[in-house]
Every structure is written in C-alpha cells, then in structure tokens.
Design an enzyme around this catalytic site. Structure first.
Site, PDB file in Angstrom:
ATOM      1  N   HIS A   1      28.782  15.436  21.592  1.00 44.99           N
ATOM      2  CA  HIS A   1      28.497  15.852  20.188  1.00 44.99           C
ATOM      3  C   HIS A   1      28.604  14.642  19.313  1.00 44.99           C
ATOM      4  O   HIS A   1      29.318  14.514  18.279  1.00 44.99           O
ATOM      5  CB  HIS A   1      29.378  16.882  19.980  1.00 44.99           C
ATOM      6  CG  HIS A   1      28.802  17.769  18.637  1.00 44.99           C
ATOM      7  ND1 HIS A   1      28.587  19.024  18.900  1.00 44.99           N
ATOM      8  CD2 HIS A   1      28.739  17.532  17.270  1.00 44.99           C
ATOM      9  CE1 HIS A   1      28.184  19.600  17.525  1.00 44.99           C
ATOM     10  NE2 HIS A   1      28.239  18.568  16.864  1.00 44.99           N
TER      11      HIS A   1
ATOM     12  N   GLU B   1      22.068  17.454  18.915  1.00 40.89           N
ATOM     13  CA  GLU B   1      21.057  17.039  17.950  1.00 40.89           C
ATOM     14  C   GLU B   1      20.549  15.561  18.252  1.00 40.89           C
ATOM     15  O   GLU B   1      20.589  14.725  17.549  1.00 40.89           O
ATOM     16  CB  GLU B   1      21.906  16.978  16.621  1.00 40.89           C
ATOM     17  CG  GLU B   1      22.030  18.534  15.982  1.00 40.89           C
ATOM     18  CD  GLU B   1      22.306  18.312  14.380  1.00 40.89           C
ATOM     19  OE1 GLU B   1      22.649  17.307  14.042  1.00 40.89           O
ATOM     20  OE2 GLU B   1      22.526  19.580  13.982  1.00 40.89           O
TER      21      GLU B   1
ATOM     22  N   TYR C   1      18.830  25.460   9.981  1.00 40.69           N
ATOM     23  CA  TYR C   1      19.612  25.730   8.805  1.00 40.69           C
ATOM     24  C   TYR C   1      18.461  26.485   7.693  1.00 40.69           C
ATOM     25  O   TYR C   1      18.960  27.206   6.984  1.00 40.69           O
ATOM     26  CB  TYR C   1      20.580  24.942   8.116  1.00 40.69           C
ATOM     27  CG  TYR C   1      21.624  24.678   8.929  1.00 40.69           C
ATOM     28  CD1 TYR C   1      22.809  25.222   8.983  1.00 40.69           C
ATOM     29  CD2 TYR C   1      21.658  23.548  10.149  1.00 40.69           C
ATOM     30  CE1 TYR C   1      24.002  25.340   9.703  1.00 40.69           C
ATOM     31  CE2 TYR C   1      22.963  23.405  10.998  1.00 40.69           C
ATOM     32  CZ  TYR C   1      23.908  24.273  10.565  1.00 40.69           C
ATOM     33  OH  TYR C   1      24.957  23.942  11.360  1.00 40.69           O
TER      34      TYR C   1
END
Length: 537
Positions: free
Chosen positions: A168, A218, A362
């Site tokens: 991450h 991501e 989002y």
C-alpha cells in the site's frame, strides 16, 4: 480495422447517451443487505502505515512513507491539499507521522472485536513489507510474521474475510536507497527479484487462510504522486512540474517508467501465484486503481473526447495492458517514446494477469478539454492527457465529497462495457470530513446511503462486482493530510493515551444495514436531529 481504442471511444460515447435510461434506479426504494447476493462481501478497510503504528518496533525498518513523514514534507503537502480541496479541514498536523497513529499493532484484538460487533463481512488491510522482511529482501522477521498471523487468525475467528494488499505505497526504504525502488527493474520480473520474493513469502506464510490478494494499491496514483508531482514518496519531480522542488526526478519520463515496472511486477506475482499456489490455496490476485468517474464538462465533442481520454490515461494506463496486452493508443500517441514499450514476451506476461480489478472511488468529476497542452515542449503525464478536472460540489460543504452525482455505477458500467465485465471490487469508498470529536456524522451516512444505492444499480445492471469496502474503519493517518481529515466509521481520540475508539453515527448505520435490522432510503439524508455527540476527549 477495429481496435480496442476505437471500441472504447464508441462505448464511452454510447454510455453518455444511454446510461441515464438503462439504470434500474432504486432511488425510491429501500436498500437492504438482502438486495445483494449472499456471496457479495461488505466490509471496511485500512492500510499498514496508516493504522499500525509501532513504526520501529520488533525489527521493523523504515518504509518510504516513514522517511517522507519524518522529513517534514507533510507540512508542505498540507498547503496544497487544504487549498485545493479540504479548506475546512484542520491543518495543524504539518510534520505529523504515523509512528503511533491508531496503534493497531498492539490493539488489533480490540479492533477486530469492533469489526465483528459492527457486522463486517470482510476487512481489507495491508502487510508492511518492511515489517515482514525488514531490509526488503532476506529472511522473514519472526515478529512481523507473528503479528500478521495473529491478526489473520483473529479476523477469521470472528467470521470475517481477510482481503490483503501486499504493498500500500510503503516500499522499504532500503530498496529505494539501494537501487531506486520502482524505477529499477531489479524490483520485479523474476522469481528471485525482490517484490516477487516478498509476495512468495506472504503466500507461503498466510496463503492457507487468505484467499483475496491485491498486489498494489492505487498503482496509477502512486506513480503520479511519487514520480510526477512529487506530492507523495519517493518525492520525485522536475521543473516546471511538481507541487514543490524535489531532490531528484524527471516528471516527463519517470511516471511512465514506474507504471511500467509496477505492471510487470504485478504480473510476475500473478504468474507466481498461478504456478505455485493457485491449485493448493484456491485464491485470487488482483490490482487496485484509483478511479474517478469522468463526465464531459459540456456536450461539446472536444470535452466528450477529453472525458474518454481521461479514462484512457487514468484507468486504461493499467487496465488496457491487463486486458488487451498494451497501452491505449492515445497514450502511445501523446507520450511517444517516453512511454515504455512492451516486448512481445512482456505483453504476453501482462495480458490476462489479473483475477479481479479493484477500485478506490470517491467522486465524479467533470472533464474539460485542454489539448493546447500538447503544444508544450516539455510535458508530463497531465500535459500528455490534455484535460482539466472540474470539481462540482453541488452545494456540498468544503472538505466533503459531493453526493449529487454518485459515480460507482458509471465506472463499473464502463469496465463492464470496455473490458468485458471482469470481476471487480470497490476497495475504498467513503466521505471525507474534518477530523473532530463530533460523532454525529450525518453527511457520511448520507454518502454511504447514496453510494450503496448506486452500487445496487450497478449490480442489477449486471456488473460483475463482488464486494464493497468503506474507507476507512478507523480515523487514521491520511496520506494526503495526516490527521487533518477523517473517513472513519470510528473516531480515535489521539489525545487519550489509550487511543480509545468511539463509534460514529455512520458505524451504527452501517451495522444496522449489514445486520438487516433496518432498511434506509438512500435518496435523502436520514432525518436525524442536529444533536452533537462528543467523545470524552
């Protein structure tokens, strides 16, 4: 000749016309857990650096995030982020670190009990590479292995599925120092290389209980933040680009090189898992991308094409190679020789090297054409993409995401139409608010209602989406502004030595939804009185 590029352009244009009438809207109906398949998983998430704390305990060594935060670079990021997006969020946390954060390293049993009490069906977390293998390569750290084994066992003992991310964004600093981390091919490709060896250790140590693996979080935003604008570690950029001067970097080339290496590293791990573990452990390995849903700013042809270009550059950058074996044509055209080329063998290795694609989503953005940037002599990723993001807040207070145009259905429908409806997960979705001790987070409840309803629209339209995870379970160290903003279902009192967790209204709402105790309409906010609930802070 029909190419994937032509197909995507036609698909995107068609979607702009027909998506509003194809939806099976649930806006006027109650959304319940039982509306979703039994196999669908609802959960919440975190990441190692953001919640664990214990930054230098039990053999753990620094990651690039430890180095970045300790260098005081957050105080510089805050000026940019607060100005652009979260002007109402607290900004006094410049120079903050996640050395302690939520102290999940020591409080994991308490946290897992809260997960069970909430009714979570899945919990997404990441493994700290520099905790498990402190120098990035070599033997497994017994203390690190013990922690993750204990965490996984605790999660499973409460009937919760572990969904694990290998990296991450927290690459071991030792590998960054030694050969430049993701800028070097030494990190990936062969079974003896560092990322593959790390993944092998994770599969060996934990794969008998973990069925859902994600290689990278991501990947698209990591390459841009780390190697184009320098907003995040390893803090590379070059003039005239970057949010501030960086010690090194080349914004014109490095994002593309890092992205290429991330893809090859991911595909090498998938190949390893399929060859060595799949038949025994029966798990799956996916990749995580950040995803806006991009809509044209106007109905002008230039803006419609720019919205498709935004999807190509942000999503197709990684999705196209994984599905078709090569980058989008528009990226190859605009970036030219600065975009690495796949060899025939690399294309074969990357194509199909994904069991699922996970999205962190989002908000919806509007896209305005800015093709004039292609005339610049020196260009970075943004100039090559040649568009501008326009944010419409729809009357939403500063520091929060608008809910007037939920984009989950749009982006899932896009993957369905453009990429053959691969298995999908929503790994992150949630409302940002200023970090305070106010527990009556009605705006987060409204956001969850709207987006879960929008998710149900996607499911009913045939999207192959398998699960949804809120971000985040706890208020934690946020990678954009440290402790300035909050996404959690639970507030963590940082001024309390015990770091006491307090459930917000959103935790109660999500729990009721998951347990089927109540059904809520998602078309309007809950009718909750404006009574403020405070922790004992």
């Amino acid at each position: 000749m029909t190419t994937p590029e032509n197909q995507l352009q036609r698909i995107f244009t068609a979607m702009m016309l027909v998506l509003p009438v194809l939806v099976v809207s649930v806006a006027d109906h109650e959304v319940q857990r039982t509306d979703f398949p039994d196999t669908f998983v609802f959960g919440s998430g975190s990441s190692a650096y953001q919640v664990e704390g214990a930054a230098f305990e039990d053999g753990k060594t620094p990651s690039i995030w430890d180095t970045f935060a300790h260098a005081g670079l957050f105080s510089l990021i805050l000026v940019v982020v607060v100005t652009l997006l979260i002007s109402e969020c607290q900004s006094e946390y410049g120079g903050a670190t996640a050395d302690v954060s939520c102290d999940a390293y020591h409080k994991y049993k308490e946290d897992v009990k809260l997960m069970a009490d909430t009714g979570l069906e899945g919990y997404r977390f990441s493994i700290s590479w520099s905790r498990l293998i402190p120098n990035g390569r070599g033997p497994v750290n017994p203390k690190g292995s013990q922690y993750y084994n204990n965490l996984i066992d605790e999660i499973i003992s409460h009937g919760i599925q572990p969904h694990v991310t290998l990296c991450h964004s927290d690459l071991p600093q030792a590998l960054e120092d030694e050969y430049g981390g993701w800028m070097s091919r030494k990190i990936m490709c062969d079974a003896d290389d560092d990322f593959t060896a790390y993944a092998d250790a994770c599969f060996k140590e934990f794969g008998d209980r973990v069925l859902h693996w994600t290689t990278l979080n991501e990947a698209n935003v990591f390459a841009l933040g780390g190697y184009d604008n320098g907003m995040t570690p390893p803090n590379h950029c070059s003039p005239p680009f970057g949010v501030r001067p960086c010690p090194k970097g080349n914004s014109s080339t490095e994002p593309y090189i890092a992205g290429h290496n991330l893809l090859l590293a991911h595909s090498a791990v998938v190949r390893l898992y399929r060859k060595k573990y799949k038949s025994i452990q029966h798990g799956s390995v996916g990749l995580n991308l950040f995803a806006f849903w991009s809509l044209p700013y106007t109905n002008k042809t230039a803006d419609v094409i720019a919205a498709q270009r935004a999807s190509d550059f942000y999503l197709g950058w990684f999705a196209n190679p994984l599905i078709f074996g090569d980058y989008p044509d528009i990226m190859k055209k605009n970036a030219g020789s600065r975009l690495p080329k796949f060899t025939r063998q690399e294309s074969k290795q990357v194509k199909g090297a994904v069991d699922f694609i996970a999205l962190n989503h989002y908000m919806t953005v509007r896209v305005k054409d800015s093709s004039s940037s292609l005339e610049n002599d020196i260009r970075d990723f943004s100039a090559d993409a040649a568009f501008q993001f326009i944010l419409r807040n729809g009357g939403t207070p500063p520091g929060m995401y608008p809910v007037t145009e939920p984009g989950l259905q749009g982006v899932l429908e896009y993957f369905k139409q453009a990429y053959g409806n691969p298995p999908m997960y929503i790994h992150e979705n949630g409302q940002m608010t200023p970090r305070t001790a106010i527990l009556n987070d009605t705006t987060r409840v409204e956001y969850l209602q709207v987006y879960i309803g929008n998710l149900l629209d996607a499911v009913r339209n045939g999207s192959n989406v398998k699960g949804y995870f809120t971000w985040s379970f706890l208020d934690c160290f946020e990678l954009m502004d440290a402790y300035g903003s909050a996404f959690g279902l639970y507030y963590v009192d940082l001024d309390d030595k015990k770091l006491t967790r307090y459930p917000k209204l959103s935790a109660h709402w999500y729990s009721s939804f998951l347990k089927g105790k109540n059904a809520y309409k998602y078309s309007a906010p809950l009718g909750i009185q404006d009574k403020l609930l405070y922790s004992s802070q």
